[in-house]
Design a protein around this motif. Structure first.
Motif, PDB file in Angstrom:
ATOM      1  N   THR A   1       6.780  -2.105  -0.158  1.00 35.46           N
ATOM      2  CA  THR A   1       6.975  -2.887  -1.376  1.00 35.46           C
ATOM      3  C   THR A   1       7.152  -4.362  -1.027  1.00 35.46           C
TER       4      THR A   1
ATOM      5  N   ASN B   1      11.817   0.100  -6.201  1.00 32.84           N
ATOM      6  CA  ASN B   1      10.484   0.473  -6.667  1.00 32.84           C
ATOM      7  C   ASN B   1      10.552   1.894  -7.244  1.00 32.84           C
TER       8      ASN B   1
ATOM      9  N   PRO C   1       5.077  -1.237  -9.773  1.00 32.60           N
ATOM     10  CA  PRO C   1       4.867  -0.863  -8.373  1.00 32.60           C
ATOM     11  C   PRO C   1       3.634  -1.539  -7.787  1.00 32.60           C
TER      12      PRO C   1
END
Length: 471
Positions: free
Chosen positions: A151, A103, A138
């Motif tokens: 994430t 990410n 993201p």
């Protein structure tokens, strides 16, 4: 890609330190190891202009996926890195999130480019023309929670597009990436319209994608007007011609394009802010994995699609961001064909893309982490010390890229009557590529030279004219 590995590459040691530069600390409050640009953005490493920096084309290369030459056994990764360095700067593509990259912005304004730095370093070390795909987004840009430890790497989450309120944030991230790697001069915007589907209308959300594309395009051009930007990276899906969504305009023995794809392309092409090249992706087979009428003739779809796209865009350089000629299972495994058969169909696919007007393309490298087998891979898995060795697909791709770079002239060559239907032939002024599509030996004459090809053999010849003028 439809069949991809979803886990992010986390905490993998770099085993090719002799070939790459030291990594910069990517925390927002840390100093860069290589200084800053005029606007204060950090630059990673000591980048130098790579091949094709000023061209809208880069040629034929491959895309890094979840596993690549920056992970595994030190002996294997070094061997694979040397293989890449010997490939005459074979163009390489990497996504900014997923497929080996973490990410990049887990919290707004706080970046983690460690994994992406590692892949860019690998490209630089091998002398590649580096390309970046601006995908994916993201979590905080698409309704999820912020934070690297939060994430969501599930397929559903990764395939989610930014919400419209975060399109500008994504464009800002794209600009940050461009400033960090000033030697990367070619960017693809998003991937296969992931997350851009209008459920209510049962069609692509081409309005949403085009808004995102235009913001990203303008942001990149503001960083550097010489940056080359391409889209829409649509999957050119084909269907059975009898289906309701089958195009009546673009069809052939290989099937028919899904009209909804053509509608999406047309909207983007009409409303785009600009493009330096056009990007598509797709397979020779239909959405139902049918190879019509067979695996070799199915590649004619790539020619037909290319010609249609070039006509719509008035000759913009055409890139195939991904191309597939062999259906794979859900784990991206290709087990149905022998390696000679596979290489022959892949060679036919490359020829078909060139005939459709393409000048650049990226092979989706289905690398595995370890194990003895890796069908369709460019090198053996680097998890073991004996890995990193070239496989037949590497030989085909490297030779093709060297023989047919952008700007190549493709003259016709004579082929003996009666054999042409079983052969695929592509020639430059100096080189002839001949592919036997038959499961039997063929003796024939190509460009005045008598040759014999084994079943599914791919053969390279020097041109008669070139041989006549060689001292």
């Amino acid at each position: 890609m439809r069949r991809w590995r979803l886990a992010a590459l986390l905490g993998v040691a770099l085993a090719i330190a002799a070939l790459v530069v030291a990594l910069a600390d990517t925390r927002p409050d840390s100093a860069s190891t290589a200084g800053t640009t005029r606007d204060g953005a950090r630059v990673h490493g000591t980048p130098a202009p790579g091949p094709h920096a000023g061209d809208p084309d880069v040629g034929w290369g491959f895309t890094h996926t979840q596993f690549s030459a920056d992970q595994g056994s030190p002996a294997a990764t070094q061997r694979a890195a040397k293989l890449l360095a010997a490939g005459d700067g074979l163009p390489q593509n990497q996504a900014i999130m997923g497929w080996g990259a973490d990410n990049p912005e887990p919290v707004k304004g706080h970046y983690d480019f460690t994994a992406l730095d590692r892949r860019i370093d690998l490209m630089r070390a091998s002398g590649a023309a580096p390309v970046i795909t601006l995908c994916c987004a993201p979590d905080w840009m698409k309704g999820g929670r912020a934070g690297a430890d939060r994430t969501d790497w599930s397929r559903q989450a990764l395939e989610t597009a930014p919400t419209p309120g975060h399109y500008a944030d994504y464009a800002a991230l794209a600009a940050t990436v461009a400033r960090r790697y000033p030697d990367v001069r070619h960017f693809l915007v998003w991937n296969e319209f992931k997350g851009f589907w209008n459920d209510a209308a049962s069609r692509w959300d081409y309005e949403g994608y085009t808004k995102l594309y235009n913001l990203v395009y303008k942001a990149l051009k503001k960083v550097d007007p010489q940056i080359m930007v391409g889209g829409p990276y649509l999957g050119m899906d084909s269907v059975d011609p009898r289906q309701d969504d089958a195009s009546t305009v673009l069809r052939g023995p290989w099937g028919a394009l899904d009209q909804r794809v053509l509608d999406a392309f047309t909207y983007w092409n009409t409303h785009k802010a600009g493009a330096d090249f056009v990007v598509v992706d797709g397979s020779s087979y239909t959405k139902d994995d049918d190879l019509l009428p067979d695996e070799f003739a199915a590649t004619d779809k790539l020619t037909a699609v290319g010609r249609w796209v070039r006509q719509q865009t008035h000759g913009l350089p055409l890139w195939w961001a991904e191309y597939y000629v062999e259906p794979a299972d859900g784990d991206d495994d290709r087990k149905g064909w022998t390696e000679p058969h596979r290489v022959a169909v892949q060679a036919a696919g490359l020829i078909a893309m060139v005939r459709g007007g393409a000048s650049s393309g990226f092979y989706w490298n289905p690398e595995k982490e370890d194990g003895p087998d890796c069908p369709g891979c460019l090198w053996t898995p680097t998890g073991g010390a004996d890995g990193g060795r070239a496989l037949p697909m590497d030989g085909l791709l490297t030779r093709f890229a060297r023989a047919f770079p952008p700007g190549t002239r493709y003259p016709a060559v004579p082929v003996a009557a009666g054999d042409a239907s079983g052969l695929r032939v592509l020639a430059s002024d100096r080189t002839v590529l001949v592919v036997n599509t038959l499961d039997r030996t063929v003796a024939t004459q190509v460009d005045g030279e008598r040759i014999e090809l084994a079943p599914y053999e791919v053969k390279w010849l020097g041109r008669q004219a070139a041989r006549a003028t060689t001292p």
